[in-house]
Design an enzyme around this catalytic site. Structure first.
Site, PDB file in Angstrom:
ATOM      1  N   HIS A   3      68.178  58.822  44.686  1.00  0.00           N
ATOM      2  CA  HIS A   3      68.956  60.179  45.270  1.00  0.00           C
ATOM      3  C   HIS A   3      69.144  59.966  46.924  1.00  0.00           C
ATOM      4  CE1 HIS A   3      64.908  61.568  46.568  1.00  0.00           C
ATOM      5  NE2 HIS A   3      65.553  61.811  47.692  1.00  0.00           N
ATOM      6  N   ASP A   8      64.079  57.570  39.553  1.00  0.00           N
ATOM      7  CA  ASP A   8      64.729  57.913  40.959  1.00  0.00           C
ATOM      8  C   ASP A   8      64.157  56.640  41.848  1.00  0.00           C
ATOM      9  OD1 ASP A   8      65.644  59.321  42.949  1.00  0.00           O
ATOM     10  OD2 ASP A   8      63.888  60.686  43.327  1.00  0.00           O
ATOM     11  N   SER A  60      62.224  60.430  52.293  1.00  0.00           N
ATOM     12  CA  SER A  60      62.504  59.968  50.702  1.00  0.00           C
ATOM     13  C   SER A  60      62.555  58.088  50.831  1.00  0.00           C
ATOM     14  CB  SER A  60      63.593  60.588  50.092  1.00  0.00           C
ATOM     15  OG  SER A  60      63.358  62.002  49.854  1.00  0.00           O
TER      16      SER A  60
END
Length: 537
Positions: free
Chosen positions: A263, A296, A379
């Site tokens: 993402h 992910d 992230s």
């Protein structure tokens, strides 16, 4: 014993009476060269208790030529009567012991001078004190200040002194001066103190401070871990035609491969830009090698960069709840941010994403839970163990305003619930993305009913295309799984939903063997199968 001729009485013994032999009454002091004349004690109101009465035939002794009056006795003039005034005989000094004493010789009274005699009454003894004046008679001034050491001390009223010789009240002056000095000093001190308080002192302020210390830290401390890991951590700035974002990644090898979250790079799409900023401040352009939304995870590669420091990888199977961890990332684009915490839980089933209507972007993670602060921008950053090795990839947080975990690309902040993809899973996926550009997923070969609200994961009656829910020839069909079966455990661990069954399955590799617990028609049964493989996106 009479004093020698020419002797002067010592003023230090002015108030001391002469020594008296024990048991005898002292007689009056006789004049030199004369026989003692006994006197009868006659009370007198003005004479001292021990002042002897001079003989009436004595006359004042004139001072020697050139003599100067003694100023020490200037204030004590002798009581010399004036001429022409009536004189009364002075009383002889009374005995020290007023009690009658049979052994003491009797004394004979001395007749007083006739009143008609105008001459003053003087003593024939020069050592005898002057006679006391009669009541109401003012004594004549004696500039020589003659003094009888054996006479009683005379007290003078300060009011009777001459105006020019009046003494100042010294004690009052001293007390007043001391009070004035105290008041002035207090006022000055208060003014100085107020000035110092308002202006911060008289000079430049210099505060105490610790001296220089060695920069080295314990290798196992947070500072030591961060010092070794930061050169391997990078910040990614991604921009595309419709979106932009910031994330974190870490170097996998010296060829320029960097691992991050899917993402993070997704906004770049097929025509966007990715810029990598290293801890040294150097920047380089990067391109996507491969990515997978189900895990992910994504790998990008920088070109033309040398001297890279790969991040050492740990083993997530060795992690235990309570182990200390360190998270590094760029929350809100604050590169190189270091936080620390512990492993709060393991094998936490987490799903994130789902913005797409077909749920193709949903990721299923059997995550490590940590309380190390993770915020938007973290992230893709590493979660390190106590030896500075990566044991996870920070991916999602649980925020206070959401009911489920979400990727930290949003703007929610940390509440101490962060989730990381285990490094064992990340390593496998990264190797597949680098080698083939795609990641494989382990599968059972069944379709689940995601709307089932009971306990466990129920096999759907049909798949989304209307085909059979159990793939023909797949691992599930070979194990005997049928539509409507409810799977309640994987390898003995309970599952409570379809998402949890997918997470548990994704935690394995294709080819791993699983044991499933099923409920069918109210009965429980167990089956064993070998996981198949499906190509990722």
């Amino acid at each position: 014993m009479p004093p020698p001729p020419g002797a002067v009485p010592d003023p230090a013994f002015a108030d001391a009476p002469p020594p008296v032999p024990q048991g005898r009454h002292p007689g009056p002091t006789p004049a030199h060269g004369t026989a003692p004349v006994p006197h009868a004690p006659v009370p007198s109101a003005t004479a001292g208790p021990h002042a002897p009465a001079p003989p009436p035939s004595a006359s004042p002794v004139p001072p020697p030529p050139g003599a100067v009056p003694d100023p020490a006795f200037a204030d004590a003039p002798p009581p010399v009567p004036r001429a022409g005034q009536e004189q009364h005989p002075a009383a002889a000094a009374p005995a020290y012991d007023t009690t009658p004493n049979a052994a003491a010789p009797a004394t004979t009274a001395v007749p007083a001078t006739p009143p008609s005699d105008p001459s003053p009454v003087t003593a024939s003894d020069p050592w005898a004190g002057p006679t006391a004046p009669a009541p109401g008679v003012e004594p004549a001034a004696d500039p020589w200040g003659r003094y009888d050491p054996w006479a009683a001390a005379q007290h003078h009223d300060p009011a009777d002194r001459a105006p020019g010789r009046r003494r100042r009240p010294a004690a009052k002056v001293l007390v007043g001066g001391a009070l004035l000095i105290a008041l002035v000093s207090g006022g000055i001190g208060g003014a100085v103190g107020a000035h110092l308080e308002r202006n911060g002192g008289m000079g430049t302020v210099e505060l105490p401070q610790a001296g220089p210390e060695a920069a080295e830290r314990d290798p196992d401390s947070v500072a030591g871990i961060a010092a070794r890991a930061l050169p391997s951590v990078v910040t990614l700035h991604v921009s595309g035609s419709e979106a932009a974002g910031t994330g974190t990644g870490f170097v996998l090898d010296d060829r320029g491969h960097i691992l991050t979250n899917n993402h993070v790079v997704e906004p770049a799409g097929s025509g966007g830009e990715i810029t990598v900023t290293f801890n040294s401040g150097d920047t380089a352009e990067a391109e996507v090698v491969g990515r997978d939304s189900g895990y992910d995870l994504a790998v990008v590669k920088v070109k033309g960069v040398t001297g890279l420091t790969p991040m050492p990888l740990g083993n997530s199977e060795n992690v235990r709840v309570g182990d200390p961890v360190v998270a590094i990332g760029a929350p809100f684009d604050l590169a190189g941010t270091v936080t620390s915490g512990i492993i709060s839980a393991k094998e936490r089933p987490i799903t994130a994403g789902g913005e797409e209507g077909d749920a193709s972007d949903v990721s299923y993670v059997d995550a490590l839970q940590t309380d190390a602060p993770i915020n938007p921008g973290n992230s893709g950053g590493p979660l390190l163990d106590a030896r500075g090795r990566a044991i996870g990839i920070n991916s999602a947080i649980r925020s206070a305003d959401s009911g489920s975990a979400e990727s930290d690309g949003g703007q929610a902040g940390s509440i101490g619930l962060g989730f990381a993809i285990p490094i064992n899973q990340g390593k496998r996926v990264a190797e597949e993305l680098i080698n083939t550009g795609r990641a494989t997923h382990p599968v059972i070969g069944i379709t689940l009913d995601m709307n089932y609200t009971g306990d466990g994961a129920r096999v759907s009656a049909k798949d989304s295309d209307g085909g059979p829910a159990v793939t023909t020839g797949g691992p599930g069909a070979k194990a005997g799984i049928k539509p409507g079966d409810v799977i309640t455990a994987v390898d003995g661990q309970r599952v409570h939903s379809g998402e949890e069954l997918i997470v548990k399955t994704r935690a394995h590799r294709p080819g791993d063997r699983l044991e499933l617990t099923l409920e069918r028609g109210g009965k429980e049964t167990k089956v064993s199968l070998v996981l198949g493989s499906s190509g990722g996106d």
